[in-house]
Motif scaffolding. Structure first.
Motif: not given
Length: 354
Positions: A57-59, A268, A274, A276-278, A289
């Motif tokens: 996952y990325t923020s 955040h 916060r 996050e998504t993959s 993104r």
């Protein structure tokens, strides 16, 4: 959530949308309840996510400010963007009494059989989703019991899109539609397709999807209004080609294959979460993104507040707690959706067809 394939038969009031299959079905009872109860209360561990274990996952740094609640005089049935409304005058009563009033009303139908969802309906795993029939009383007792989380065997548990608002008079009398919507129905300016109740513990998620109707979603009650709310992520219809994801990864065509996680984090944005998504396995990762960060809107829906979600807008809803740290008990929320269409917009569509 509702499936666009069935707009043409939306006038059939005694059908129920199946979140598991994406089709409408007649009300029915399962006969194999013993097996279902065993499945629900077994200790077998399942994964609750419709993603692989190794997914990263990325923020996200969302660029649009979270929605702020406004007064009802800003209601617009043809709104092109979501609107969050403050508690209406008809709802202004002791905040602590709303949960007990709703539970009391629900108890009037405690012997009814309801289908409780175990797992996520968008899961592509063979053992990732079940609908378990049980007495409403049993579910209510479990919901109010002392427990650390809202899961059984690692799976989320949720009484979602249930027609109890229509089936139990006491619930219908307790959870009234917003007066502005009632007025539009009386004046025959809109047609109500369906109303439904969403009753579940903290952590219960409805994944990112869109509906073919305008959705007026109201948070009727919370076990603790100061702590338990709903977190909502919204994306406009123009983002569809970026968020749908590969067809093979989607169980329903109006549900996104993208997976999100939210975490309590006061640093955040002003919502304090916060996101996050993959994006593993998707093409054009950077573009997707960027679209999410640029166009996504979030909000916290608190007890008594109502969210207008325009037709076709993508939305993800999760029950969350506002208190930092580990909780001894898991709270719950109860939301109501009214799905409807504006006659003026339908007339415009008819004229476009010639």
């Amino acid at each position: 959530m509702l499936n666009p394939w069935h707009v043409a038969i939306a006038a059939q009031p005694r059908t129920m949308f199946s979140r598991a299959t994406g089709h409408l079905k007649l009300h029915r009872r399962h006969h194999d309840t013993q097996r279902a109860y065993f499945r629900l209360y077994s200790t077998r561990l399942f994964s609750s996510n419709a993603i692989s274990d190794g997914e990263m996952y990325t923020s996200l740094r969302l660029r649009r400010a979270p929605l702020r609640a406004v007064d009802w005089d800003q209601f617009n049935v043809t709104a092109e963007e979501p609107i969050l409304f403050k508690e209406s005058s008809q709802d202004r009563r002791d905040p602590s009494s709303r949960a007990s009033e709703l539970l009391s009303a629900l108890s009037q139908g405690e012997d009814r059989i309801v289908e409780v969802e175990v797992g996520r309906y968008d899961s592509t795993r063979p053992d990732g989703f079940h609908q378990v029939p049980m007495r409403l009383r049993k579910y209510l007792d479990w919901l109010q019991s002392d427990r650390a989380d809202g899961r059984i065997g690692g799976q989320q548990v949720y009484l979602a899109q249930w027609s109890g608002h229509d089936e139990i008079k006491a619930v219908r009398d307790t959870a009234l539609p917003p007066s502005v919507l009632s007025g539009l129905i009386t004046e025959e300016k809109v047609d109500l397709y369906q109303s439904a109740l969403f009753l579940g513990p903290t952590g219960a998620v409805t994944p990112l999807h869109f509906d073919p109707y305008i959705n007026l979603f109201h948070l009727q009650a919370s076990s603790n209004p100061e702590e338990y709310v709903k977190h909502v992520i919204l994306l406009p219809p123009t983002a569809s080609r970026f968020v749908k994801g590969p067809h093979a990864q989607r169980r329903q065509h109006n549900t996104s294959a993208l997976e999100f996680q939210i975490h309590r984090d006061a640093s955040h944005d002003i919502s304090g979460f916060r996101v996050e998504t993959s994006l593993d396995g998707t093409s054009d990762v950077r573009e997707i993104r960027d679209v999410i960060e640029r166009y996504a809107v979030t909000c916290l829906l608190r007890q008594g507040e109502t969210l207008l979600i325009p037709r076709g807008w993508w939305h993800r809803v999760e029950n969350v707690g506002l208190r930092d740290g580990r909780r001894e008990h898991c709270g719950w929320t109860a939301g109501l959706s009214w799905w409807f269409l504006s006659r003026s917009s339908c007339n415009e569509s008819t004229r476009a067809l010639g």
